[in-house]
Design a protein around this motif. Structure first.
Motif, PDB file in Angstrom:
ATOM      1  N   PRO A  66      15.998 -25.519 -10.089  1.00 27.41           N
ATOM      2  CA  PRO A  66      15.835 -26.065  -8.850  1.00 27.41           C
ATOM      3  C   PRO A  66      17.369 -26.607  -8.292  1.00 27.41           C
ATOM      4  N   TYR A  67      18.421 -26.485  -8.918  1.00 31.09           N
ATOM      5  CA  TYR A  67      19.688 -27.105  -8.307  1.00 31.09           C
ATOM      6  C   TYR A  67      20.808 -25.888  -8.425  1.00 31.09           C
ATOM      7  N   THR A  68      20.128 -24.684  -8.685  1.00 28.91           N
ATOM      8  CA  THR A  68      21.038 -23.327  -8.554  1.00 28.91           C
ATOM      9  C   THR A  68      21.338 -23.014  -7.121  1.00 28.91           C
ATOM     10  N   ALA A  69      22.563 -22.654  -6.970  1.00 25.67           N
ATOM     11  CA  ALA A  69      22.778 -22.535  -5.284  1.00 25.67           C
ATOM     12  C   ALA A  69      22.553 -20.998  -4.950  1.00 25.67           C
ATOM     13  N   PRO A  70      22.211 -20.700  -3.469  1.00 20.70           N
ATOM     14  CA  PRO A  70      21.907 -19.261  -3.415  1.00 20.70           C
ATOM     15  C   PRO A  70      23.103 -18.551  -3.834  1.00 20.70           C
ATOM     16  N   GLU A  71      24.502 -18.700  -3.621  1.00 22.40           N
ATOM     17  CA  GLU A  71      25.326 -17.814  -4.042  1.00 22.40           C
ATOM     18  C   GLU A  71      25.544 -17.451  -5.534  1.00 22.40           C
ATOM     19  N   GLN A  72      24.900 -18.442  -6.273  1.00 24.45           N
ATOM     20  CA  GLN A  72      24.790 -18.083  -7.565  1.00 24.45           C
ATOM     21  C   GLN A  72      23.808 -17.139  -8.246  1.00 24.45           C
ATOM     22  N   LEU A  73      22.888 -16.733  -7.224  1.00 22.32           N
ATOM     23  CA  LEU A  73      21.712 -15.857  -7.323  1.00 22.32           C
ATOM     24  C   LEU A  73      21.965 -14.549  -6.417  1.00 22.32           C
ATOM     25  N   GLU A 115      31.930 -25.407  -2.710  1.00 20.98           N
ATOM     26  CA  GLU A 115      30.826 -25.622  -1.881  1.00 20.98           C
ATOM     27  C   GLU A 115      29.605 -25.511  -2.652  1.00 20.98           C
ATOM     28  N   THR A 116      29.487 -24.895  -3.934  1.00 19.22           N
ATOM     29  CA  THR A 116      28.460 -24.694  -4.825  1.00 19.22           C
ATOM     30  C   THR A 116      28.179 -26.283  -5.284  1.00 19.22           C
ATOM     31  N   ASP A 117      29.326 -27.006  -5.720  1.00 16.87           N
ATOM     32  CA  ASP A 117      29.080 -28.391  -6.150  1.00 16.87           C
ATOM     33  C   ASP A 117      28.537 -29.290  -5.112  1.00 16.87           C
ATOM     34  N   THR A 118      28.938 -29.089  -3.748  1.00 15.01           N
ATOM     35  CA  THR A 118      28.239 -29.963  -2.829  1.00 15.01           C
ATOM     36  C   THR A 118      26.730 -29.462  -2.638  1.00 15.01           C
ATOM     37  N   TYR A 119      26.306 -28.197  -2.740  1.00 14.84           N
ATOM     38  CA  TYR A 119      25.025 -27.792  -2.884  1.00 14.84           C
ATOM     39  C   TYR A 119      24.129 -28.589  -3.922  1.00 14.84           C
ATOM     40  N   GLN A 120      24.735 -28.662  -5.003  1.00 13.59           N
ATOM     41  CA  GLN A 120      23.930 -29.191  -6.053  1.00 13.59           C
ATOM     42  C   GLN A 120      23.820 -30.667  -6.105  1.00 13.59           C
ATOM     43  N   LEU A 121      24.845 -30.965  -5.572  1.00 16.70           N
ATOM     44  CA  LEU A 121      25.009 -32.550  -5.099  1.00 16.70           C
ATOM     45  C   LEU A 121      23.480 -33.177  -4.275  1.00 16.70           C
ATOM     46  N   GLY A 122      23.484 -32.332  -3.289  1.00 15.61           N
ATOM     47  CA  GLY A 122      22.116 -32.400  -2.149  1.00 15.61           C
ATOM     48  C   GLY A 122      21.040 -32.164  -2.952  1.00 15.61           C
ATOM     49  N   ALA A 123      20.973 -31.214  -3.844  1.00 15.63           N
ATOM     50  CA  ALA A 123      19.699 -30.818  -4.731  1.00 15.63           C
ATOM     51  C   ALA A 123      19.377 -32.039  -5.703  1.00 15.63           C
ATOM     52  N   VAL A 124      20.379 -32.702  -6.338  1.00  9.95           N
ATOM     53  CA  VAL A 124      20.219 -33.839  -7.062  1.00  9.95           C
ATOM     54  C   VAL A 124      19.576 -35.182  -6.211  1.00  9.95           C
ATOM     55  N   ILE A 151      15.131 -20.424  -2.688  1.00 11.71           N
ATOM     56  CA  ILE A 151      16.429 -20.745  -2.834  1.00 11.71           C
ATOM     57  C   ILE A 151      17.605 -19.889  -1.975  1.00 11.71           C
ATOM     58  N   VAL A 152      17.350 -18.627  -2.106  1.00  7.58           N
ATOM     59  CA  VAL A 152      18.255 -17.752  -1.201  1.00  7.58           C
ATOM     60  C   VAL A 152      17.836 -17.819   0.143  1.00  7.58           C
ATOM     61  N   ASN A 153      16.570 -17.961   0.638  1.00  7.69           N
ATOM     62  CA  ASN A 153      16.382 -18.222   1.984  1.00  7.69           C
ATOM     63  C   ASN A 153      16.016 -19.511   2.412  1.00  7.69           C
ATOM     64  N   GLY A 154      16.556 -20.644   1.561  1.00 12.33           N
ATOM     65  CA  GLY A 154      16.630 -21.925   2.067  1.00 12.33           C
ATOM     66  C   GLY A 154      15.195 -22.526   2.520  1.00 12.33           C
ATOM     67  N   ASP A 155      14.067 -21.880   1.920  1.00 10.87           N
ATOM     68  CA  ASP A 155      12.721 -22.413   2.133  1.00 10.87           C
ATOM     69  C   ASP A 155      12.637 -23.890   1.433  1.00 10.87           C
ATOM     70  N   LEU A 156      12.990 -24.890   2.228  1.00  8.14           N
ATOM     71  CA  LEU A 156      13.003 -26.110   1.431  1.00  8.14           C
ATOM     72  C   LEU A 156      12.178 -26.957   2.115  1.00  8.14           C
ATOM     73  N   THR A 157      11.332 -27.786   1.320  1.00 14.60           N
ATOM     74  CA  THR A 157      10.328 -28.519   1.815  1.00 14.60           C
ATOM     75  C   THR A 157      11.368 -29.929   2.227  1.00 14.60           C
ATOM     76  N   PRO A 158      11.392 -30.379   3.541  1.00 14.32           N
ATOM     77  CA  PRO A 158      12.018 -31.563   3.833  1.00 14.32           C
ATOM     78  C   PRO A 158      11.856 -32.914   3.119  1.00 14.32           C
TER      79      PRO A 158
END
Length: 605
Positions: free
Chosen positions: A510-517, A525-534, A555-562
């Motif tokens: 659940p903490y994998t960033a889109p660019e890693q996929l 910026e990947t670490d910032t993404y994962q900070l947000g996920a944590v 993850i790639v499309n950013g379909d995140l439940t607020p």
């Protein structure tokens, strides 16, 4: 080393990433003295009239004597200090990452210590501090050479356990500024005359009832609580099988309790050694991390980073958390198992237990010998199957060295040691437990503090152009700074991620960033993404994307439940703060400090 040196006379003054300021001889580089802070020293020191001024990532501005490095005073800012001070007409000007520029002048306070300059081993002696014209001052005391302030109050008592020469240090804090005074005490051994022993009738051992002492001081403390109990409470063990009291904490060694405390996502029962050196665990299809692309909450909860979805390797018997010692009698792993073979050939670790051996990097718990003492440790070791892969060996070693280079910083898990034999490994301090262990008991303010600590770790690493790349709750541990205040530390620093990329292991959590996929490289910026996920997980109690039918696509499309849909009690500003940190386009994400500030502001509205 990012600090620029200052040269005055025959001395060079320079800071280090390990939190030290050094005074070195210009002639041969010999060390004249060093001063230890609680954070990296990237600020360049300034020397004026026998005083060296420098900032630290622990948030303090220090004034030290050029003669011996003795602390004259310190000032605590609201955040880390990376800028270099400027001194004009006795006023020190310095910027802090809290967004402020400070003008500091030395006050008229001169602390004094009243107490003996000599004592006997075991003798209780009294020390009293005094300072002129100070109201609402707080007093902290350190006894010995480790600089740990273990007592508070204007008048304190202390007994020294061993003979030798001790430095008693008094630290007085008032109006945000700290002043210090020191006194040397010579402690002599007690000479006991020989006498005829008295024979007494042995008595039965009494039942010991564990007690928890509530330590209260006048000092301001972080909102993040200690993992050990700090509030008196009653503890009952009557209905608990196989209970052991350790320092006031009841440990239950039954299988049911162990499963309740530790969740291992690969399987729910021990594996057995069939005598071949390979375990007979269930296949990956039976694990919680299914091979169909579904995700778990960061993979292993046992001291490693988030595990990849596809785990082709079998797992050894799962042990306790790397931060805790098992109450059961220690049984070494089978010599034919990977853990047993490692233990036999590596003489720098003891009491090794497998924690997680699913994946290209194995995780063990154990003890690390340190002189006459030993420390609980967590060990990452390259899996035997990959020791013949030169790229995997190099990836592991490079990541481990980079981690060790920054591990003296407050919010980075400390590396004890590392080596190449019998296979590449790194041992680190797991503190008193994982953030996951205590998350459910934390108040909301403490959860925000935990996120802030992780953000500070990422920002510190960014100063050295170091990217973690695999931040998740499972690599966040509870530790202490040099003043024994509880802090969250970040471990791993890409060791397992780097090896997994080399050997081609799929890595979806659940903490994998889109660019890693999508095949792009992980960056800051990947670490910032994962900070947000944590932060999403810490504040809502749920990992992001946990309910997605196709996690990779979500993850790639950013379909995140607020976050506020998960927990409607959260302030509205949390959605945008976390949403921007988890933006699918890396360039649109904020810096770690900005994310921390925005999230803190949103949570305090």
């Amino acid at each position: 080393m990012a600090s620029s040196p200052a040269v005055v006379g025959d001395t060079v003054y320079v800071g280090s990433s390990r939190g030290r300021l050094y005074a070195l001889s210009t002639a041969d580089g010999a060390e004249q003295w060093r001063f230890q802070t609680d954070g990296a020293v990237v600020s360049s020191p300034v020397v004026v009239d026998g005083t060296v001024y420098v900032g630290s990532y622990d948030g303090n501005v220090y004034a030290l004597s050029t003669a011996d490095g003795a602390e004259q005073w310190r000032f605590q800012t609201g955040d880390s200090v990376a800028s270099s001070p400027a001194v004009v007409d006795g006023t020190v000007y310095v910027g802090s990452n809290d967004g402020s520029v400070y003008a500091l002048t030395e006050g008229t306070l001169t602390p004094e210590i009243e107490g003996p300059d000599g004592a006997l081993v075991g003798e209780t002696v009294t020390f009293e501090g005094s300072v002129q014209t100070a109201e609402n001052a707080t007093y902290e005391w350190s006894f010995g050479t480790d600089a740990a302030f273990t007592a508070t109050g204007q008048r304190v008592t202390h007994s020294f356990a061993e003979q030798g020469e001790y430095t008693v240090q008094l630290r007085v804090s008032t109006d945000g500024t700290r002043y210090t005074a020191t006194q040397t005490v010579a402690v002599a051994a007690v000479t006991t005359p020989v006498s005829t022993p008295t024979v007494t009738t042995p008595v039965s051992t009494p039942t010991v009832t564990p007690t928890v002492v509530d330590h209260t001081t006048e000092q301001a403390t972080t909102r993040f609580p200690e993992t050990a109990a700090t509030t008196a409470r009653e503890t009952s063990t009557a209905d608990s099988p196989n209970t052991t009291v350790l320092g006031g904490v009841v440990a239950v060694s039954s299988t049911i309790a162990a499963l309740a405390v530790w969740k291992h996502v690969r399987n729910e029962h021990d594996d057995e050694d069939d005598g071949t050196g390979e375990s007979t665990a269930d296949s990956p299809d039976s694990s919680d991390s299914a091979g169909d692309g579904s995700v778990d909450d960061g993979g292993s909860q046992s001291g490693g980073e988030a595990e990849p979805v596809d785990r082709p390797e079998a797992s050894e018997t799962v042990a306790e958390s790397p931060a805790t010692e098992s109450t059961a009698e220690y049984e070494p792993p089978s010599p034919k198992s990977p853990a047993g073979a490692f233990l036999q050939k590596c003489d720098r670790v003891e009491r090794l237990r497998p924690v997680d051996t699913a994946g290209p990097v194995h995780v063990y718990s154990g003890r690390y010998p340190d002189g006459d003492d030993s420390k609980q440790t967590c060990i990452y070791a390259l899996a035997p199957d990959h020791t013949g892969t030169a790229d995997a060996v190099e990836a592991f070693g490079t990541a481990a060295r980079e981690w060790e280079g920054i591990s003296k910083n407050t919010h980075v898990a400390t590396v004890y040691d590392s080596g190449d034999e019998p296979r590449p490994w790194v041992a680190f301090d797991p503190g008193t437990g994982q953030l996951n262990d205590i998350l459910s008991s934390l108040e909301r303010d403490a959860r925000v503090d935990a996120i802030a600590h992780l953000a500070e770790a990422v920002r510190t690493a960014g100063m050295y152009n170091l990217v973690h790349g695999s931040i998740s709750p499972s690599v966040a541990f509870i530790g202490e700074d040099l003043s024994a205040n509880p802090v969250v530390t970040l471990a791993g620093w890409g060791v397992r991620q780097a090896v997994a990329q080399v050997v081609g292991a799929d890595w979806i959590t659940p903490y994998t960033a889109p660019e890693q996929l999508t095949g792009d490289s992980a960056g800051a910026e990947t670490d910032t993404y994962q900070l947000g996920a944590v932060a999403y997980r810490v504040l809502t109690g749920h990992p992001p994307f946990i309910d997605a039918d196709d996690p990779r696509s979500a993850i790639v499309n950013g379909d995140l439940t607020p976050p506020t849909v998960r927990d409607p009690s959260l302030p509205d500003g949390v959605d945008s703060a976390i949403g921007d940190a988890m933006a699918t386009t890396p360039s649109e994400r904020p810096q770690p400090y900005d994310f921390r500030q925005r999230l803190t502001a949103a949570m305090t509205d």
